[in-house]
Design an enzyme around this catalytic site. Structure first.
Site, short mmCIF file in Angstrom:
data_model
loop_
_atom_site.label_atom_id
_atom_site.label_comp_id
_atom_site.label_asym_id
_atom_site.label_seq_id
_atom_site.Cartn_x
_atom_site.Cartn_y
_atom_site.Cartn_z
N GLU A 136 0.03 -10.64 3.29
CA GLU A 136 0.22 -9.80 4.49
C GLU A 136 -0.02 -10.61 5.75
O GLU A 136 0.73 -10.50 6.73
CB GLU A 136 -0.73 -8.60 4.45
CG GLU A 136 -0.33 -7.57 3.41
CD GLU A 136 -1.33 -6.44 3.24
OE1 GLU A 136 -0.93 -5.36 2.80
OE2 GLU A 136 -2.53 -6.64 3.52
N GLY A 163 0.76 -1.12 6.42
CA GLY A 163 -0.35 -0.18 6.56
C GLY A 163 -1.60 -0.93 6.98
O GLY A 163 -1.56 -2.15 7.23
N GLY A 188 0.83 -1.21 0.00
CA GLY A 188 0.00 0.00 0.00
C GLY A 188 0.86 1.25 0.00
O GLY A 188 2.09 1.18 0.06
N GLY A 193 -7.16 -3.56 1.41
CA GLY A 193 -7.60 -2.55 0.45
C GLY A 193 -6.79 -2.61 -0.84
O GLY A 193 -7.29 -2.29 -1.91
N LYS A 224 -7.53 -5.13 6.74
CA LYS A 224 -6.50 -4.95 5.73
C LYS A 224 -6.95 -5.60 4.42
O LYS A 224 -7.88 -6.39 4.42
CB LYS A 224 -5.18 -5.58 6.21
CG LYS A 224 -4.54 -4.74 7.32
CD LYS A 224 -3.19 -5.26 7.76
CE LYS A 224 -2.23 -5.55 6.66
NZ LYS A 224 -2.00 -4.41 5.72
O1 5RP Z 1 -3.83 -3.82 3.42
C1 5RP Z 1 -3.26 -3.21 2.56
C2 5RP Z 1 -3.04 -3.74 1.20
O2 5RP Z 1 -3.66 -4.99 1.03
C3 5RP Z 1 -2.76 -1.84 2.83
O3 5RP Z 1 -1.88 -1.89 3.90
C4 5RP Z 1 -3.93 -0.97 3.15
O4 5RP Z 1 -4.83 -1.01 2.05
C5 5RP Z 1 -3.52 0.49 3.41
O5 5RP Z 1 -3.12 1.10 2.22
P1 5RP Z 1 -2.69 2.62 2.15
O6 5RP Z 1 -1.47 2.76 2.98
O7 5RP Z 1 -2.43 2.86 0.69
O8 5RP Z 1 -3.83 3.48 2.66
#
Ligand code: 5RP
Length: 232
Positions: A104, A83, A27, A97, A95
């Site tokens: 992860e 993140g 992310g 996104g 998590k």
């Molecule tokens: O879980 C994740 C990816 O699968 C990321 O850590 C989460 O989406 C946060 O992303 P960002 O730092 O771009 O807001």
């Protein structure tokens, strides 16, 4: 929010010690951390080995000169910095996104210590603002979709910009569900894990050891968690 993401990533990079194995999250916030880590490793001539949580993060780390190895080439990971999309006051989170939830969670489960870095907009008393990603294998995925519908979780397949279904690094689909009205996260986690064909979900319960929040400049450790610390 980029300033806050930067702050959180800076707080994290200061915690990385020489001669350690570091998990690289995925992310945009994790990407800032990866850049800062690469700078620090160069400047301080550190001996750091990294394991990535996505193809993208691994490629970024390597391109910046970090030593990125396969997860099976290390016996354990000292600290992972990642993140999150939403985190509650008990340091549980959503998590995925960026669709990297499976790797992860695998990397987090092999890590002795997990640090999450977020901006202040993601810190909430209760999870549910963000849709919960569920990674499912393609074969028979409609059956899982229908089950999630019956459970009242308003499922939607995650799509690419051209409306085709998004594929994860493991070539699975993501179904996003609405958990606003769910109060028992542990039961939901168990129910999802019991659905055949679900590979993983983005509920990370009792995994984060330390949360760094940009903007608020808060550093919350699970070991010190109590109402006074979190709510003030
Ligand atoms: O879980 C994740 C990816 O699968 C990321 O850590 C989460 O989406 C946060 O992303 P960002 O730092 O771009 O807001």
């Amino acid at each position: 929010m980029n300033i806050e993401k930067n702050q959180a990533a800076r707080m994290a990079v200061e915690k990385i010690q020489n001669n350690s194995v570091v998990g690289l999250g995925s992310g945009s916030t994790a990407a800032i951390f990866i850049r800062l880590l690469a700078e620090k490793v160069k400047k301080e001539h550190m001996n750091i080995v990294c394991v990535a949580t996505s193809i993208k993060s691994g490629e970024l780390g390597s391109s910046l000169g970090l030593k990125v190895v396969d997860i099976d080439d290390v016996s354990s990971i000292d600290v992972t910095v990642d993140g999150a999309d939403e985190v509650d006051y008990d340091l549980n989170g959503i998590k995925g996104g960026g669709a990297a939830l499976l790797f992860e969670k695998i990397v987090a489960s092999k890590s002795k210590y997990n640090i999450w870095i977020i901006d202040s907009s993601k810190f909430h008393k209760k999870l549910g603002n963000f849709k919960l990603p569920v990674e499912v294998i393609k074969f028979g995925s409609q059956r899982i979709f229908d089950c999630l519908q019956e459970m009242g979780l308003n499922p939607t397949y995650r799509l690419n910009d051209d409306s085709t279904r998004l594929l994860t690094d493991s070539s699975n689909y993501i179904i996003d569900i609405d958990i606003q009205h769910v109060s028992d996260l542990k039961s939901l986690s168990n129910a999802l894990e019991n659905l055949t064909g679900v590979v993983e979900h983005g509920l990370f319960i009792n995994i984060c050891n330390e949360l760094l929040i940009g903007g608020l400049k808060k550093d919350i450790k699970r070991s010190e968690l109590d109402d006074r610390l979190v709510l003030n």
